[in-house]
Design a protein around this motif. Sequence first.
Motif, short mmCIF file in Angstrom:
data_model
loop_
_atom_site.label_atom_id
_atom_site.label_comp_id
_atom_site.label_asym_id
_atom_site.label_seq_id
_atom_site.Cartn_x
_atom_site.Cartn_y
_atom_site.Cartn_z
N ASN A 95 0.76 -1.25 -0.12
CA ASN A 95 -0.09 0.16 0.00
C ASN A 95 0.84 1.24 0.08
O ASN A 95 0.31 2.48 0.38
N GLU A 108 -9.17 -9.89 -11.03
CA GLU A 108 -8.70 -9.24 -10.02
C GLU A 108 -8.46 -10.13 -8.96
O GLU A 108 -9.40 -10.93 -8.43
N ARG A 148 -4.81 -1.99 -13.32
CA ARG A 148 -5.55 -0.87 -13.19
C ARG A 148 -4.89 0.07 -12.02
O ARG A 148 -4.30 -0.38 -11.16
N LEU A 190 -5.07 1.63 -8.67
CA LEU A 190 -5.76 1.51 -7.57
C LEU A 190 -5.90 2.50 -6.65
O LEU A 190 -6.23 2.50 -5.48
N ARG A 191 -4.97 3.61 -6.95
CA ARG A 191 -4.86 4.69 -5.86
C ARG A 191 -6.14 5.41 -5.46
O ARG A 191 -6.40 5.81 -4.37
N ASP A 192 -7.18 5.50 -6.47
CA ASP A 192 -8.40 6.08 -6.07
C ASP A 192 -9.23 5.32 -5.18
O ASP A 192 -10.00 5.75 -4.25
N GLU A 193 -9.60 4.03 -6.05
CA GLU A 193 -10.55 3.19 -5.19
C GLU A 193 -9.86 2.24 -4.19
O GLU A 193 -10.54 1.63 -3.23
N GLY A 194 -8.54 2.28 -4.05
CA GLY A 194 -7.90 1.65 -3.08
C GLY A 194 -7.78 -0.13 -3.32
O GLY A 194 -8.65 -0.48 -4.18
#
Length: 338
Positions: free
Chosen positions: A151, A185, A197, A199-203
């Motif tokens: 993360n 995924e 993809r 994933l910074r926005d949706e986590g």
Amino acid sequence: MITSTPIGEWTWELTADSGEIRPTRAAQVVAAIWNELAVRELALPGGKADVRVMNRNDPRDVHLAAEDLSMGTTPLAPRSALARAVARAEAFDGDLITVIRVECPGLWLEPGFEYRAEKLFAIHLEVWSGSLLTATLETYSDAWLTMDTRNREQPEVYAANAPRLAAALQAVSALLGTAPVPGDENHYAAPSETGFRDLRDEGPAYDDSWGTFEGLDRASLLQSRIPRSEDEYEQITEHSVRYFTIRRDGRTLGFLWASVGDAAAGYVPRTAAGDDAFDAGAAWLLALREAHGQGLAPLTALDWLAKHPARPGIGVIVEDTPRAASSLDALEELSGRY
């Protein structure tokens, strides 16, 4: 971070327009994919290949099982191990499944540095009854992600590596004449046609997916190599640890550790070293069992193993005295990162 199970995969399917897809043709496809990876240093000499031929109606009926074939700079060079195995596969006819799998060492980049993983990618190809060919490309590194599998955002690593993966996927698609089908995924990442993809926005699906799952995957791979036993140290600890580096032929395979505060000790494989790290680790775990059987405390076991080294084939202890790590997690971070 380097993982022991795939972070993502992409699959291409081809059907025979005319004639039969023979093992030689399948191997040529594998070699062509390997070459596209090699142009970008995503595949390097030194990998391993397996070739299997089995009855489609009874996969237990194995006609050929050639394993751990050494890969050189030219995968299908005349008289190479892979070329000889493919020639043997050509001798079989019938309703068969042919499987060719190649594990590819390769380089991932960080600012000012490059690192080698013994299994950066794997190419897995299957031919069903000579009429359907599926080629799957797997990756075992998070260097292509905007956030690593713990993360942490990694813009420089992403910028250095993601374009290499995107170019390789595009080149393989052009080679095979079809777009890839991204894998589902998973708990690490979400593949796309061009890589992964963002994933910074949706986590990500899980917080610290590497810390959550990689330890379990590693333990499973290590334990599968040795007999079950109750006579061993605890495998996890919340205390700080002391450790020795295990090295063979100038390459670090893993770390032998012991807790400073409880009855835990074990071995952490350096995942980038590939299967050798796990094969050596299994032997060191057996040595730890021997120390446990003698009633030695974990730190005493480290000292005992340093004075009574195991056979050289599984690596040697580098340090004269053990090093300190603030936690087992910190040591695992070291073993998975480089």
